[in-house]
Write an enzyme that holds these catalytic residues in place. Structure first.
Site, short mmCIF file in Angstrom:
data_model
loop_
_atom_site.label_atom_id
_atom_site.label_comp_id
_atom_site.label_asym_id
_atom_site.label_seq_id
_atom_site.Cartn_x
_atom_site.Cartn_y
_atom_site.Cartn_z
N GLY A 252 7.36 3.86 11.61
CA GLY A 252 6.21 4.62 12.32
C GLY A 252 6.31 3.88 13.59
O GLY A 252 7.51 2.77 13.78
N HIS B 215 -1.88 1.25 12.05
CA HIS B 215 -1.63 0.88 12.55
C HIS B 215 -0.78 1.51 14.20
O HIS B 215 -0.92 0.98 15.48
CB HIS B 215 -0.39 0.13 11.69
N GLU B 216 -0.56 3.11 14.26
CA GLU B 216 0.25 3.46 14.61
C GLU B 216 -1.09 4.26 15.61
O GLU B 216 -0.75 4.12 16.69
CB GLU B 216 0.87 4.80 13.62
N CYS C 123 6.51 -4.97 13.47
CA CYS C 123 6.08 -3.76 14.22
C CYS C 123 7.62 -3.92 15.16
O CYS C 123 8.07 -4.96 15.12
CB CYS C 123 4.99 -4.60 15.60
N LEU C 124 7.62 -2.58 15.47
CA LEU C 124 8.95 -2.56 16.10
C LEU C 124 9.41 -3.00 17.53
O LEU C 124 10.06 -3.51 18.02
CB LEU C 124 9.96 -1.18 15.96
N HIS D 254 -1.89 1.65 18.39
CA HIS D 254 -0.85 2.05 19.33
C HIS D 254 -1.24 2.50 20.32
O HIS D 254 -1.41 2.30 21.92
CB HIS D 254 0.40 1.93 19.16
N GLN E 102 4.75 3.55 22.21
CA GLN E 102 6.24 1.97 22.33
C GLN E 102 7.39 2.46 22.93
O GLN E 102 9.10 2.04 22.92
CB GLN E 102 6.34 2.11 21.04
ZN ZN Z 1 3.67 -1.15 16.01
#
Ligand code: ZN
Length: 172
Positions: A45, A136-137, A94-95, A140, A50
């Site tokens: 995701g 989670h997304e 998380c990226l 963000h 991000q």
């Molecule tokens: Zn994340």
């Protein structure tokens, strides 16, 4: 086009993103870029903040391995309309925080409403990894990271590691 993923800590990852009034080709191109960036990372995701865009857009695909066809999802203005009382624990990453993982407890099922790539309203119930990923997304988009669910000490430890990583990356 692959986009650069912002790393925590970054003030842009703490902002509440603005809703998107209307779809246009620029936003569709951004969604395609985000999918490419997510797949190449690789991740399941990615949210627009991000990649430094403070708008309510997320992409995800929780299909793992090569046995199943990919299922890219693009969600404009995603909203959680209901969540189960039943909870689920997943080890999240998380990226924006490479190599940092921790167990996070969230509702096991969520119903999400969003606008798809063609501008159509969609609503669907997600469970398993999809439910965790969607929450989670969407977090963000409200400036919230998975580490915000952890105890302060653990969160500070991960943040310190990230500060160090960013310093080393800037030097190299
Ligand atoms: Zn994340």
């Amino acid at each position: 086009m692959k986009r650069k993923i912002l790393l925590h800590p970054d003030p842009r990852l703490k902002k509440v993103c603005a809703p998107l009034p209307d779809l246009n080709d620029e936003l569709r191109a951004l969604a395609d870029d985000m999918l490419q960036t997510m797949y190449e990372a690789p991740g399941v995701g990615l949210a627009a903040p991000q990649v430094g865009i403070l708008q309510r857009l997320v992409v995800m695909d929780c299909i793992k391995g090569d046995t199943e066809a990919p299922r890219p999802m693009v969600m404009f203005n995603p909203e959680i309309v209901s969540a189960s009382d039943e909870l689920n624990v997943y080890e999240e990453g998380c990226l924006s925080l490479p190599d940092q993982y921790a167990d996070v407890t969230r509702p096991a099922e969520v119903e999400v409403r969003w606008m798809d790539r063609d501008g159509n309203a969609q609503q669907q119930v997600f469970d398993g990894l999809w439910a965790t990923c969607a929450q989670h997304e969407i977090d963000h988009l409200d400036g919230k990271l998975f580490i915000d669910y952890l105890k302060p000490l653990k969160r500070q430890m991960m943040t310190r590691k990230m500060v160090k990583m960013k310093r080393e990356l800037a030097r190299s």
